[in-house]
Design an enzyme around this catalytic site. Structure first.
Site: not given
Length: 255
Positions: A75, A79, A141, A145, A179, A210, A225
């Site tokens: 994972q 938040r 995950e 809050n 990322h 790129m 990405e």
């Protein structure tokens, strides 16, 4: 206090892309290694062949270290301000499924685990969902809050990418987190879909130097990405109308 996302970088192949993308040479994305080194490399093995080049051969050879054979990169935790918006993005835009969730009203937070799996694998019981989740690589995950969704600011958590969110002086910080990433059969077709669904782009496939890769933002501003599952090939025009010709070189998103 600066709030930086606590994270284990999910999707293990991204570690290979970080150093590769600093150059403009074509790159091959390695998704998984079956063997890993079984000892700490010597200083001679770690010598810098030239600026930006590191001898990494020892890390790709030998058996898996004893005791780690069954470890899973399971994972990354983000938040999030509004769980509904985040679940809509990860499940409806990226195509993930909610594989497990837990609610902790006594501590005023909930967690939602999403992963790129088929709904047929999602288990009907809480214990089944937990076991499935803990054995599924590359979950995200999403931690909510309670009350954060009511805050006035659109974004309340620092993403680590030249972001001033949460700082006391309003100055952007040079964060360490970069990322997460997904791979798709065709970057340009995937980005057309993301664009039609209203996703915000940090970089469209032809933007910058790129070509053939993209970055989209989730509702909290974290970068995802978008990479091809095969060769990195540029198409003449991308979803935002940016041509393949031209563009600046590599950009360090931390600055």
């Amino acid at each position: 206090m600066i709030m930086i996302p606590s994270t284990l970088l999910a999707v293990s192949f991204l570690a290979a892309t970080v150093s590769a993308f600093i150059t403009t040479a074509p790159t091959t994305i390695v998704h998984r290694h079956s063997d890993r080194c079984n000892s700490i490399p010597s200083q001679s093995q770690l010598k810098m062949a030239s600026e930006g080049a590191l001898d990494v051969s020892a890390y790709m050879a030998g058996p898996t270290p004893e005791g780690t054979e069954d470890f899973i990169m399971q994972q990354t935790m983000f938040r999030v301000k509004d769980p509904k918006k985040s679940l809509d993005f990860y499940c409806n835009v990226l195509g993930f499924k909610l594989v497990h969730y837990s609610e902790y009203p006594e501590w005023k937070f909930n967690v939602y685990f999403v992963a790129p799996v088929s709904s047929s694998t999602v288990q009907p019981t809480e214990s089944g969902r937990w076991n499935h989740c803990m054995n599924t690589p590359g979950c995200v995950e999403l931690t909510w809050n309670y009350g954060s969704e009511k805050e006035e600011a659109d974004k309340i958590y620092n993403t680590g990418n030249a972001d001033a969110t949460g700082t006391n002086d309003g100055e952007k910080i040079r964060g360490g987190f970069g990322h997460i990433g997904i791979t798709v059969p065709n970057v340009y077709k995937a980005c057309e879909r993301f664009h039609e669904m209203g996703a915000e782009f940090h970089k469209s496939p032809n933007a910058g130097g790129m070509k053939g890769l993209a970055f989209v933002k989730d509702p909290d501003g974290y970068l995802i990405e978008i990479l091809p599952q095969g060769e990195m090939v540029a198409e003449p025009m991308d979803c935002l109308g940016v041509p393949a010709e031209g563009g600046e070189g590599y950009k360090d998103n931390s600055k």
